[in-house]
Design a protein around this motif. Sequence first.
Motif, PDB file in Angstrom:
ATOM      1  N   UNK A   1       1.071  -1.209   0.137  1.00 61.17           N
ATOM      2  CA  UNK A   1      -0.162   0.148   0.020  1.00 61.17           C
ATOM      3  C   UNK A   1       0.789   1.157   0.067  1.00 61.17           C
ATOM      4  N   UNK A   2       0.987   1.930  -1.133  1.00 62.55           N
ATOM      5  CA  UNK A   2       1.742   3.029  -1.034  1.00 62.55           C
ATOM      6  C   UNK A   2       0.990   4.377  -1.698  1.00 62.55           C
ATOM      7  N   UNK A   3       0.464   4.473  -2.756  1.00 64.07           N
ATOM      8  CA  UNK A   3      -0.251   5.800  -3.214  1.00 64.07           C
ATOM      9  C   UNK A   3      -1.596   5.848  -2.855  1.00 64.07           C
ATOM     10  N   UNK A   4      -2.104   4.778  -3.115  1.00 59.99           N
ATOM     11  CA  UNK A   4      -3.593   4.478  -2.939  1.00 59.99           C
ATOM     12  C   UNK A   4      -4.406   5.176  -4.062  1.00 59.99           C
TER      13      UNK A   4
ATOM     14  N   UNK B   1       9.619  -2.725  -1.640  1.00 57.13           N
ATOM     15  CA  UNK B   1       8.249  -2.265  -1.586  1.00 57.13           C
ATOM     16  C   UNK B   1       7.514  -2.193  -2.946  1.00 57.13           C
ATOM     17  N   UNK B   2       8.517  -1.849  -3.919  1.00 56.55           N
ATOM     18  CA  UNK B   2       7.759  -1.827  -5.303  1.00 56.55           C
ATOM     19  C   UNK B   2       7.963  -3.137  -5.987  1.00 56.55           C
ATOM     20  N   UNK B   3       8.828  -4.104  -5.332  1.00 53.80           N
ATOM     21  CA  UNK B   3       9.022  -5.499  -6.045  1.00 53.80           C
ATOM     22  C   UNK B   3       7.893  -6.205  -6.172  1.00 53.80           C
ATOM     23  N   UNK B   4       6.794  -6.083  -5.521  1.00 59.69           N
ATOM     24  CA  UNK B   4       5.723  -7.194  -5.959  1.00 59.69           C
ATOM     25  C   UNK B   4       5.007  -6.540  -7.095  1.00 59.69           C
ATOM     26  N   UNK B   5       4.786  -5.396  -7.327  1.00 62.20           N
ATOM     27  CA  UNK B   5       4.235  -4.816  -8.616  1.00 62.20           C
ATOM     28  C   UNK B   5       5.124  -4.974  -9.807  1.00 62.20           C
ATOM     29  N   UNK B   6       6.554  -4.807  -9.595  1.00 58.50           N
ATOM     30  CA  UNK B   6       7.346  -4.905 -10.490  1.00 58.50           C
ATOM     31  C   UNK B   6       7.267  -6.410 -11.400  1.00 58.50           C
ATOM     32  N   UNK B   7       7.236  -7.455 -10.014  1.00 62.15           N
ATOM     33  CA  UNK B   7       7.496  -8.837 -10.614  1.00 62.15           C
ATOM     34  C   UNK B   7       6.038  -9.317 -11.237  1.00 62.15           C
TER      35      UNK B   7
ATOM     36  N   UNK C   1       9.794   2.998  -8.632  1.00 63.67           N
ATOM     37  CA  UNK C   1      10.840   2.457  -7.454  1.00 63.67           C
ATOM     38  C   UNK C   1      11.632   3.634  -7.086  1.00 63.67           C
ATOM     39  N   UNK C   2      11.792   3.694  -5.898  1.00 55.55           N
ATOM     40  CA  UNK C   2      12.620   5.215  -5.208  1.00 55.55           C
ATOM     41  C   UNK C   2      13.736   4.855  -4.905  1.00 55.55           C
ATOM     42  N   UNK C   3      14.292   3.623  -5.044  1.00 57.07           N
ATOM     43  CA  UNK C   3      15.654   2.817  -4.543  1.00 57.07           C
ATOM     44  C   UNK C   3      16.552   2.732  -5.319  1.00 57.07           C
ATOM     45  N   UNK C   4      16.268   2.440  -6.619  1.00 59.87           N
ATOM     46  CA  UNK C   4      17.215   1.938  -7.594  1.00 59.87           C
ATOM     47  C   UNK C   4      17.166   2.924  -9.006  1.00 59.87           C
TER      48      UNK C   4
END
Length: 151
Positions: free
Chosen positions: A38-41, A101-107, A134-137
């Motif tokens: 749950x990030x941006x909703x 955090x973004x990994x599930x959606x990217x996968x 993704x905010x990390x990579x």
Amino acid sequence: MRVNVTVNGERREADDVWEGESLLYLLRERLGLPGSKNACEQGECGSCTVYLDGTPVCSCLVAAGQAEGREVVTVEGLAEGDRLDPVQQSFVDAGAVQCGFCTPGLVIAAHDLLARVPRPGDEEIREALAGNLCRCTGYEKILDAVRAVAR
């Protein structure tokens, strides 16, 4: 209301679901599947992406009641027991998982792309992942992971 849904191949039921409740909330809070984030909703980041009847959707934008009688596959459902799906394994092997955090959606997005286009080019990969933030990579390791599965 009561919602009956098949999640990752298993028939599930949730009671007392309120009309405005999202599929994301249903999955995470009621059914105990925390993989989708749950990030941006607002359907902008892609962290909550799941398959709904075989189509990737942002589960934060889908009302839980809309899933009644339908099939949902989450990032947890891609694995077979303890064996990760090749896309999941490739993300691990390529170091494409940072905070996760973004990994599930990217996968899910990569899995969907590779199911439709087994050997995508970089343009196709970038387009397929464009709805995931993704905010990390710098995304290169993520691209590497998808390229590796495509080989």
